[in-house]
Design a protein around this motif. Sequence first.
Motif, PDB file in Angstrom:
ATOM      1  N   PRO A  10       0.762  -1.206  -0.124  1.00  0.00           N
ATOM      2  CA  PRO A  10      -0.028  -0.025  -0.018  1.00  0.00           C
ATOM      3  C   PRO A  10       1.091   1.194   0.100  1.00  0.00           C
ATOM      4  O   PRO A  10       1.999   1.417   0.641  1.00  0.00           O
ATOM      5  N   LYS A  11       0.310   2.212  -0.504  1.00  0.00           N
ATOM      6  CA  LYS A  11       0.930   3.432  -0.572  1.00  0.00           C
ATOM      7  C   LYS A  11       0.723   4.308   0.783  1.00  0.00           C
ATOM      8  O   LYS A  11      -0.276   4.434   1.105  1.00  0.00           O
ATOM      9  N   THR A  12       1.728   4.814   1.255  1.00  0.00           N
ATOM     10  CA  THR A  12       1.588   5.623   2.314  1.00  0.00           C
ATOM     11  C   THR A  12       1.991   6.923   2.399  1.00  0.00           C
ATOM     12  O   THR A  12       3.148   7.012   2.009  1.00  0.00           O
ATOM     13  N   ARG A  13       1.255   7.887   2.542  1.00  0.00           N
ATOM     14  CA  ARG A  13       1.768   9.351   2.236  1.00  0.00           C
ATOM     15  C   ARG A  13       2.933   9.632   3.439  1.00  0.00           C
ATOM     16  O   ARG A  13       2.797   9.129   4.676  1.00  0.00           O
ATOM     17  N   ARG A  14       3.759  10.575   2.985  1.00  0.00           N
ATOM     18  CA  ARG A  14       4.727  10.769   4.121  1.00  0.00           C
ATOM     19  C   ARG A  14       4.445  11.200   5.372  1.00  0.00           C
ATOM     20  O   ARG A  14       3.158  12.218   5.306  1.00  0.00           O
ATOM     21  N   ARG A  15       4.567  10.540   6.592  1.00  0.00           N
ATOM     22  CA  ARG A  15       4.134  11.133   7.792  1.00  0.00           C
ATOM     23  C   ARG A  15       5.208  11.644   8.525  1.00  0.00           C
ATOM     24  O   ARG A  15       6.075  11.082   8.785  1.00  0.00           O
ATOM     25  N   PRO A 111     -11.027   5.298  -4.078  1.00  0.00           N
ATOM     26  CA  PRO A 111      -9.793   5.896  -3.881  1.00  0.00           C
ATOM     27  C   PRO A 111      -8.716   5.129  -2.810  1.00  0.00           C
ATOM     28  O   PRO A 111      -7.744   5.625  -2.716  1.00  0.00           O
ATOM     29  N   MET A 112      -9.524   4.368  -1.969  1.00  0.00           N
ATOM     30  CA  MET A 112      -8.602   3.627  -0.837  1.00  0.00           C
ATOM     31  C   MET A 112      -7.547   2.887  -1.323  1.00  0.00           C
ATOM     32  O   MET A 112      -6.892   2.439  -0.789  1.00  0.00           O
ATOM     33  N   THR A 113      -7.838   2.469  -2.659  1.00  0.00           N
ATOM     34  CA  THR A 113      -6.796   1.627  -3.319  1.00  0.00           C
ATOM     35  C   THR A 113      -5.538   2.274  -3.528  1.00  0.00           C
ATOM     36  O   THR A 113      -4.318   1.415  -3.578  1.00  0.00           O
ATOM     37  N   GLU A 114      -5.291   3.372  -3.339  1.00  0.00           N
ATOM     38  CA  GLU A 114      -4.110   4.184  -3.480  1.00  0.00           C
ATOM     39  C   GLU A 114      -3.261   3.851  -2.139  1.00  0.00           C
ATOM     40  O   GLU A 114      -2.223   3.776  -1.940  1.00  0.00           O
ATOM     41  N   PHE A 115      -4.060   3.502  -0.891  1.00  0.00           N
ATOM     42  CA  PHE A 115      -3.296   2.932   0.215  1.00  0.00           C
ATOM     43  C   PHE A 115      -3.407   1.781   0.619  1.00  0.00           C
ATOM     44  O   PHE A 115      -2.496   1.077   1.350  1.00  0.00           O
ATOM     45  N   ALA A 116      -4.278   0.971   0.174  1.00  0.00           N
ATOM     46  CA  ALA A 116      -4.444  -0.791   0.280  1.00  0.00           C
ATOM     47  C   ALA A 116      -5.115  -1.131  -0.748  1.00  0.00           C
ATOM     48  O   ALA A 116      -6.373  -1.272  -1.221  1.00  0.00           O
ATOM     49  N   SER A 117      -4.242  -1.999  -1.678  1.00  0.00           N
ATOM     50  CA  SER A 117      -4.470  -2.339  -3.023  1.00  0.00           C
ATOM     51  C   SER A 117      -5.435  -3.427  -3.089  1.00  0.00           C
ATOM     52  O   SER A 117      -6.335  -3.909  -3.939  1.00  0.00           O
ATOM     53  N   GLY A 118      -5.737  -4.165  -1.838  1.00  0.00           N
ATOM     54  CA  GLY A 118      -6.814  -4.877  -1.653  1.00  0.00           C
ATOM     55  C   GLY A 118      -8.150  -4.582  -2.103  1.00  0.00           C
ATOM     56  O   GLY A 118      -8.946  -5.302  -2.516  1.00  0.00           O
ATOM     57  N   MET A 119      -8.373  -3.188  -1.767  1.00  0.00           N
ATOM     58  CA  MET A 119      -9.563  -2.614  -1.958  1.00  0.00           C
ATOM     59  C   MET A 119     -10.047  -2.640  -3.571  1.00  0.00           C
ATOM     60  O   MET A 119     -11.072  -2.422  -3.763  1.00  0.00           O
ATOM     61  N   GLY A 120      -9.179  -2.908  -4.104  1.00  0.00           N
ATOM     62  CA  GLY A 120      -9.316  -2.989  -5.733  1.00  0.00           C
ATOM     63  C   GLY A 120     -10.177  -3.992  -6.059  1.00  0.00           C
ATOM     64  O   GLY A 120     -10.710  -3.953  -7.231  1.00  0.00           O
ATOM     65  N   LYS A 146     -11.297  -8.721   6.575  1.00  0.00           N
ATOM     66  CA  LYS A 146      -9.654  -8.926   6.177  1.00  0.00           C
ATOM     67  C   LYS A 146      -9.352  -7.571   5.555  1.00  0.00           C
ATOM     68  O   LYS A 146      -8.133  -6.943   5.502  1.00  0.00           O
ATOM     69  N   LEU A 147     -10.298  -7.243   4.704  1.00  0.00           N
ATOM     70  CA  LEU A 147      -9.844  -5.923   3.813  1.00  0.00           C
ATOM     71  C   LEU A 147      -9.912  -4.763   4.566  1.00  0.00           C
ATOM     72  O   LEU A 147      -8.890  -3.899   4.315  1.00  0.00           O
ATOM     73  N   LEU A 148     -10.571  -4.510   5.652  1.00  0.00           N
ATOM     74  CA  LEU A 148     -10.692  -3.552   6.505  1.00  0.00           C
ATOM     75  C   LEU A 148      -9.607  -3.411   7.256  1.00  0.00           C
ATOM     76  O   LEU A 148      -8.777  -2.356   7.457  1.00  0.00           O
ATOM     77  N   ASP A 149      -8.785  -4.645   7.747  1.00  0.00           N
ATOM     78  CA  ASP A 149      -7.700  -4.567   8.643  1.00  0.00           C
ATOM     79  C   ASP A 149      -6.438  -4.157   7.506  1.00  0.00           C
ATOM     80  O   ASP A 149      -5.570  -3.733   8.272  1.00  0.00           O
ATOM     81  N   ALA A 154      -1.296   1.855   6.505  1.00  0.00           N
ATOM     82  CA  ALA A 154      -1.644   3.023   5.751  1.00  0.00           C
ATOM     83  C   ALA A 154      -1.992   4.277   6.650  1.00  0.00           C
ATOM     84  O   ALA A 154      -2.280   5.458   6.239  1.00  0.00           O
ATOM     85  N   GLY A 155      -2.396   3.776   7.993  1.00  0.00           N
ATOM     86  CA  GLY A 155      -2.777   5.013   8.936  1.00  0.00           C
ATOM     87  C   GLY A 155      -4.202   4.963   9.123  1.00  0.00           C
ATOM     88  O   GLY A 155      -4.741   6.129   9.800  1.00  0.00           O
TER      89      GLY A 155
END
Length: 344
Positions: A10-15, A111-120, A146-149, A154-155
């Motif tokens: 998953p993509k995580t924006r800079r924190r 749009p959550m696929t940007e952070f957790a590809s499973g949402m695709g 499992k997908l929610l987990d 990604a925060g």
Amino acid sequence: MRTPFPMTPPKTRRRTGFVGLAAALSLVLTACGDDGGGSGGAEYSWRLAEVHPENYPTTVGDQKFAELVAEKSDGRITIDVYPGAQLGEESDAIEQVQLGSIELTRVSSAPMTEFASGMGLFGLPYIWDDADHMWRFLKDEDGGEKLLDGLSDAGFHGVTYMDPGARSFYTTDKAVRSPDDLKGLKIRVQESQVIIDFIEALGASPTPMDYGEVYSSLQSGLIDGAENNAPSYYSASHFEVAKNFTLDEHMRVAELLVMNRDIWDSLSADDQAIIEDAATEAAEFQRTTWDAQVDKDMAALKKEGVTITEIDDLEPWRAAARPVIDKYGDEFADYLAKIDELRE
């Protein structure tokens, strides 16, 4: 924490180190007891971002969630719902929740696929028999739970799902009766590679853009059509500028209620239970509200003179979309097997 089977990270924006501080400052806390149960414990005041208008079914679900949380916490936890994109479009709200500057948002899974590809997974076309089939999967420990987990890295904390309805195509100039009618058309899509691939498989040109830009883009001719459920199509008045609605019901892109993970982790076990119980009840309430709204809006669309095209034979559509299933079959193999297992 359960994690999905291996797939693209998953993509995580800079924190930064200020994220924890932002999360802390976003809470209004008053120590009232030893833990968060009942009338004792800390007080919280949170904001929930929603892009849809106040009377839209997901907004109604948000409001029910807020009411239940206040009730179950004896008023210690209050949630103010901000509909109509007052706190920003979906992409803005997601980033703000990730950073902790707002606490919660209701957002599409796309749009959550940007952070957790499973949402695709929810972008795959024609994988559900009906809404009940999808909800059996969403409630399954090895499926939707499992997908929610998978959002945690990604925060985010995935609170619950809401009913997304079935998405169908609508166009400006001509009614779409077969996949061939979509060839060469510019179709607005959500920011999801799976959905983009689906539109391309049908021969159309996918055009990602925020929901709030769709009306003007249809009106100006920047795009030729879009795809969404009936309540969204009606409530956003897209039918005014795209009067052809084709009921192919190609996908159900799940709606999510997500929370900043740091804030969630800071809660007591009792307060987490309050949030979870309220979310479960609110989701069921939202489903009932959704079904009633679909019936109401379809009747209104007919009255407005919208050309509604029903698809009797989906096989040509499934055949056209098959390359998408083939492309992502390995990545989503476990979930697709679970979906097949849950068919009735």
